[in-house]
Design a protein around this motif. Structure first.
Motif, mmCIF file in Angstrom:
data_model
loop_
_atom_site.group_PDB
_atom_site.id
_atom_site.type_symbol
_atom_site.label_atom_id
_atom_site.label_comp_id
_atom_site.label_asym_id
_atom_site.label_seq_id
_atom_site.Cartn_x
_atom_site.Cartn_y
_atom_site.Cartn_z
ATOM 1 N N GLU A 170 9.321 -3.912 -3.205
ATOM 2 C CA GLU A 170 8.371 -3.826 -4.313
ATOM 3 C C GLU A 170 7.369 -2.690 -4.075
ATOM 4 O O GLU A 170 7.075 -1.911 -4.991
ATOM 5 N N ALA A 171 6.865 -2.567 -2.857
ATOM 6 C CA ALA A 171 5.910 -1.511 -2.529
ATOM 7 C C ALA A 171 6.544 -0.135 -2.712
ATOM 8 O O ALA A 171 5.905 0.792 -3.224
ATOM 9 N N SER A 172 7.785 -0.015 -2.318
ATOM 10 C CA SER A 172 8.493 1.261 -2.468
ATOM 11 C C SER A 172 8.648 1.630 -3.946
ATOM 12 O O SER A 172 8.430 2.779 -4.336
ATOM 13 N N VAL A 173 9.012 0.667 -4.762
ATOM 14 C CA VAL A 173 9.196 0.909 -6.202
ATOM 15 C C VAL A 173 7.860 1.262 -6.856
ATOM 16 O O VAL A 173 7.776 2.196 -7.649
ATOM 17 N N ILE A 174 6.807 0.548 -6.514
ATOM 18 C CA ILE A 174 5.495 0.843 -7.095
ATOM 19 C C ILE A 174 5.022 2.224 -6.656
ATOM 20 O O ILE A 174 4.486 2.988 -7.460
ATOM 21 N N ASP A 175 5.248 2.557 -5.392
ATOM 22 C CA ASP A 175 4.889 3.896 -4.911
ATOM 23 C C ASP A 175 5.609 4.960 -5.734
ATOM 24 O O ASP A 175 4.995 5.927 -6.194
ATOM 25 N N GLU A 176 6.892 4.770 -5.937
ATOM 26 C CA GLU A 176 7.693 5.738 -6.700
ATOM 27 C C GLU A 176 7.236 5.827 -8.154
ATOM 28 O O GLU A 176 7.032 6.924 -8.689
ATOM 29 N N LEU A 177 7.077 4.687 -8.810
ATOM 30 C CA LEU A 177 6.729 4.682 -10.230
ATOM 31 C C LEU A 177 5.341 5.262 -10.486
ATOM 32 O O LEU A 177 5.123 5.911 -11.512
ATOM 33 N N GLY A 208 4.731 -6.767 -10.879
ATOM 34 C CA GLY A 208 5.036 -8.169 -10.608
ATOM 35 C C GLY A 208 3.752 -8.922 -10.297
ATOM 36 O O GLY A 208 2.756 -8.332 -9.875
ATOM 37 N N GLY A 209 3.779 -10.215 -10.493
ATOM 38 C CA GLY A 209 2.589 -11.037 -10.305
ATOM 39 C C GLY A 209 1.984 -10.959 -8.917
ATOM 40 O O GLY A 209 0.769 -11.069 -8.759
ATOM 41 N N GLY A 210 2.805 -10.746 -7.893
ATOM 42 C CA GLY A 210 2.286 -10.695 -6.530
ATOM 43 C C GLY A 210 2.094 -9.305 -5.980
ATOM 44 O O GLY A 210 1.776 -9.132 -4.807
ATOM 45 N N ALA A 211 2.252 -8.295 -6.813
ATOM 46 C CA ALA A 211 2.191 -6.907 -6.336
ATOM 47 C C ALA A 211 0.862 -6.576 -5.663
ATOM 48 O O ALA A 211 0.827 -5.807 -4.713
ATOM 49 N N VAL A 212 -0.213 -7.149 -6.146
ATOM 50 C CA VAL A 212 -1.527 -6.810 -5.594
ATOM 51 C C VAL A 212 -1.814 -7.501 -4.262
ATOM 52 O O VAL A 212 -2.876 -7.296 -3.680
ATOM 53 N N LEU A 213 -0.870 -8.284 -3.760
ATOM 54 C CA LEU A 213 -1.061 -8.916 -2.455
ATOM 55 C C LEU A 213 -1.046 -7.898 -1.321
ATOM 56 O O LEU A 213 -1.660 -8.120 -0.282
ATOM 57 N N ARG A 214 -0.351 -6.796 -1.513
ATOM 58 C CA ARG A 214 -0.240 -5.758 -0.480
ATOM 59 C C ARG A 214 -1.326 -4.698 -0.677
ATOM 60 O O ARG A 214 -1.437 -4.113 -1.758
#
Length: 95
Positions: free
Chosen positions: A58-65, A76-82
């Motif tokens: 998920e972190a990799s995808v968010i970094d890319e996007l 995603g609902g838990g994305a901000v946990l990291r």
């Protein structure tokens, strides 16, 4: 880029699609991008590989996007946990 965050089921994807249409921007749902790349549901991957592996992906995808051109992004609902996701979203998008 505009990023939508919130609890699962809170309407991020629904609002994101409408906002993207109104602003004439592409729309990305990070969960859908992940599922397309995996070829299975997030639930299946989560159960098989565990939360840490999923959060890495998920972190990799968010970094890319968040490095791409202007768009509306639903996370995603838990994305901000990291912390790295929070940092990338804060630095590269309007949250």
């Amino acid at each position: 880029m505009i990023a939508l965050i919130g609890l699962p089921g809170s309407g991020k994807s629904t609002v994101g699609r409408q906002l993207a249409r109104r602003l004439q921007l592409p729309f990305f749902d990070s969960d859908h991008v992940i599922e397309q790349r995996l070829g299975c549901s997030i639930r299946e991957y989560f159960e098989r590989e565990g939360e840490d592996r999923f959060r890495d992906l998920e972190a990799s995808v968010i970094d890319e996007l968040t490095q791409g051109p202007a768009a509306v992004l639903s996370t995603g609902g838990g994305a901000v946990l990291r912390p790295e996701n929070r940092q990338n979203l804060h630095a590269r998008t309007q949250v």
